[in-house]
Design a protein around this motif. Sequence first.
Motif, PDB file in Angstrom:
ATOM      1  N   ASP A  15     -35.432 -46.453  -1.561  1.00 31.01           N
ATOM      2  CA  ASP A  15     -36.580 -45.687  -1.044  1.00 31.01           C
ATOM      3  C   ASP A  15     -36.598 -45.693   0.479  1.00 31.01           C
ATOM      4  O   ASP A  15     -36.833 -44.664   1.112  1.00 31.01           O
ATOM      5  N   ARG A  16     -36.333 -46.859   1.091  1.00 32.16           N
ATOM      6  CA  ARG A  16     -36.287 -46.955   2.555  1.00 32.16           C
ATOM      7  C   ARG A  16     -35.132 -46.133   3.123  1.00 32.16           C
ATOM      8  O   ARG A  16     -35.262 -45.489   4.162  1.00 32.16           O
ATOM      9  N   ALA A  17     -33.985 -46.153   2.438  1.00 25.94           N
ATOM     10  CA  ALA A  17     -32.811 -45.406   2.903  1.00 25.94           C
ATOM     11  C   ALA A  17     -33.070 -43.902   2.879  1.00 25.94           C
ATOM     12  O   ALA A  17     -32.694 -43.185   3.810  1.00 25.94           O
ATOM     13  N   ILE A  18     -33.717 -43.426   1.839  1.00 30.89           N
ATOM     14  CA  ILE A  18     -34.024 -41.998   1.723  1.00 30.89           C
ATOM     15  C   ILE A  18     -34.927 -41.563   2.867  1.00 30.89           C
ATOM     16  O   ILE A  18     -34.781 -40.464   3.407  1.00 30.89           O
ATOM     17  N   ALA A  19     -35.843 -42.441   3.276  1.00 32.63           N
ATOM     18  CA  ALA A  19     -36.779 -42.115   4.360  1.00 32.63           C
ATOM     19  C   ALA A  19     -36.170 -42.329   5.751  1.00 32.63           C
ATOM     20  O   ALA A  19     -36.679 -41.791   6.735  1.00 32.63           O
ATOM     21  N   ALA A  20     -35.074 -43.078   5.836  1.00 30.01           N
ATOM     22  CA  ALA A  20     -34.479 -43.412   7.137  1.00 30.01           C
ATOM     23  C   ALA A  20     -33.611 -42.272   7.658  1.00 30.01           C
ATOM     24  O   ALA A  20     -32.944 -41.579   6.891  1.00 30.01           O
ATOM     25  N   SER A  21     -33.588 -42.119   8.971  1.00 29.82           N
ATOM     26  CA  SER A  21     -32.790 -41.049   9.574  1.00 29.82           C
ATOM     27  C   SER A  21     -31.295 -41.251   9.357  1.00 29.82           C
ATOM     28  O   SER A  21     -30.549 -40.291   9.229  1.00 29.82           O
ATOM     29  N   GLY A  22     -30.824 -42.502   9.290  1.00 35.04           N
ATOM     30  CA  GLY A  22     -29.401 -42.773   9.096  1.00 35.04           C
ATOM     31  C   GLY A  22     -28.965 -42.797   7.647  1.00 35.04           C
ATOM     32  O   GLY A  22     -27.777 -42.893   7.350  1.00 35.04           O
ATOM     33  N   GLY A  23     -29.933 -42.759   6.733  1.00 35.35           N
ATOM     34  CA  GLY A  23     -29.605 -42.723   5.316  1.00 35.35           C
ATOM     35  C   GLY A  23     -29.280 -44.058   4.688  1.00 35.35           C
ATOM     36  O   GLY A  23     -28.826 -44.116   3.556  1.00 35.35           O
ATOM     37  N   HIS A  24     -29.531 -45.156   5.428  1.00 36.66           N
ATOM     38  CA  HIS A  24     -29.309 -46.463   4.812  1.00 36.66           C
ATOM     39  C   HIS A  24     -30.314 -47.474   5.347  1.00 36.66           C
ATOM     40  O   HIS A  24     -30.878 -47.312   6.429  1.00 36.66           O
ATOM     41  N   ALA A  25     -30.550 -48.510   4.540  1.00 39.58           N
ATOM     42  CA  ALA A  25     -31.485 -49.583   4.885  1.00 39.58           C
ATOM     43  C   ALA A  25     -30.959 -50.860   4.229  1.00 39.58           C
ATOM     44  O   ALA A  25     -30.274 -50.796   3.211  1.00 39.58           O
ATOM     45  N   ALA A  26     -31.268 -52.007   4.820  1.00 42.08           N
ATOM     46  CA  ALA A  26     -30.751 -53.263   4.283  1.00 42.08           C
ATOM     47  C   ALA A  26     -31.725 -54.401   4.519  1.00 42.08           C
ATOM     48  O   ALA A  26     -32.513 -54.375   5.468  1.00 42.08           O
ATOM     49  N   GLY A  27     -31.640 -55.387   3.654  1.00 42.28           N
ATOM     50  CA  GLY A  27     -32.432 -56.597   3.803  1.00 42.28           C
ATOM     51  C   GLY A  27     -31.660 -57.791   3.278  1.00 42.28           C
ATOM     52  O   GLY A  27     -31.038 -57.717   2.214  1.00 42.28           O
ATOM     53  N   THR A  28     -31.663 -58.887   4.039  1.00 43.10           N
ATOM     54  CA  THR A  28     -30.962 -60.097   3.627  1.00 43.10           C
ATOM     55  C   THR A  28     -31.732 -60.768   2.500  1.00 43.10           C
ATOM     56  O   THR A  28     -32.940 -60.966   2.585  1.00 43.10           O
ATOM     57  N   VAL A  29     -31.020 -61.111   1.434  1.00 48.46           N
ATOM     58  CA  VAL A  29     -31.606 -61.781   0.280  1.00 48.46           C
ATOM     59  C   VAL A  29     -31.455 -63.290   0.432  1.00 48.46           C
ATOM     60  O   VAL A  29     -32.358 -64.048   0.140  1.00 48.46           O
ATOM     61  N   TYR A  30     -30.275 -63.700   0.895  1.00 49.18           N
ATOM     62  CA  TYR A  30     -30.000 -65.122   1.045  1.00 49.18           C
ATOM     63  C   TYR A  30     -29.067 -65.329   2.228  1.00 49.18           C
ATOM     64  O   TYR A  30     -28.183 -64.514   2.489  1.00 49.18           O
ATOM     65  N   GLY A  31     -29.251 -66.438   2.918  1.00 50.48           N
ATOM     66  CA  GLY A  31     -28.366 -66.809   4.020  1.00 50.48           C
ATOM     67  C   GLY A  31     -28.722 -66.095   5.303  1.00 50.48           C
ATOM     68  O   GLY A  31     -29.861 -65.710   5.521  1.00 50.48           O
ATOM     69  N   GLY A  32     -27.745 -65.917   6.122  1.00 49.00           N
ATOM     70  CA  GLY A  32     -27.950 -65.295   7.422  1.00 49.00           C
ATOM     71  C   GLY A  32     -26.859 -65.743   8.358  1.00 49.00           C
ATOM     72  O   GLY A  32     -25.852 -66.330   7.942  1.00 49.00           O
ATOM     73  N   HIS A  33     -27.047 -65.495   9.628  1.00 53.17           N
ATOM     74  CA  HIS A  33     -26.015 -65.799  10.611  1.00 53.17           C
ATOM     75  C   HIS A  33     -25.739 -67.290  10.738  1.00 53.17           C
ATOM     76  O   HIS A  33     -24.650 -67.688  11.127  1.00 53.17           O
ATOM     77  N   GLU A  34     -26.703 -68.128  10.390  1.00 49.50           N
ATOM     78  CA  GLU A  34     -26.506 -69.568  10.511  1.00 49.50           C
ATOM     79  C   GLU A  34     -25.854 -70.175   9.263  1.00 49.50           C
ATOM     80  O   GLU A  34     -25.528 -71.351   9.239  1.00 49.50           O
TER      81      GLU A  34
END
Length: 110
Positions: A15-34
């Motif tokens: 839903d977020r991707a459809i609304a976004a100008s670039g056509g994609h959206a993301a969210g981290t579920v687990y972990g991260g840069h650390e």
Amino acid sequence: MQKISLTALARQQVDRAIAASGGHAAGTVYGGHEKVLRQTVIGMSQGASLAEHENPGEATVQVLHGRVRMIAGTQSWEARTGDLLIVPDARHSLEALEDSALLLTVAKLP
């Protein structure tokens, strides 16, 4: 212990991707840069693409919903709901052949 609904997150990111100008959206579920392990749900609208980029470590892409194509050099692979792609250790891109949600799992190399 924590429980997460990948189905709900996939729906939200599409839903977020459809609304976004670039056509994609993301969210981290687990972990991260650390952390060594990172899992991210990515939503992509039909026709959207992630431009060619390097593989940051060992990685897989599980298609939670939809259909995508991964391209690395002269090779390409199509995947649909339930498929798992092993990300090649090479520059690659990804395009959504229909509205799609993916679980990207990356184990960063030290």
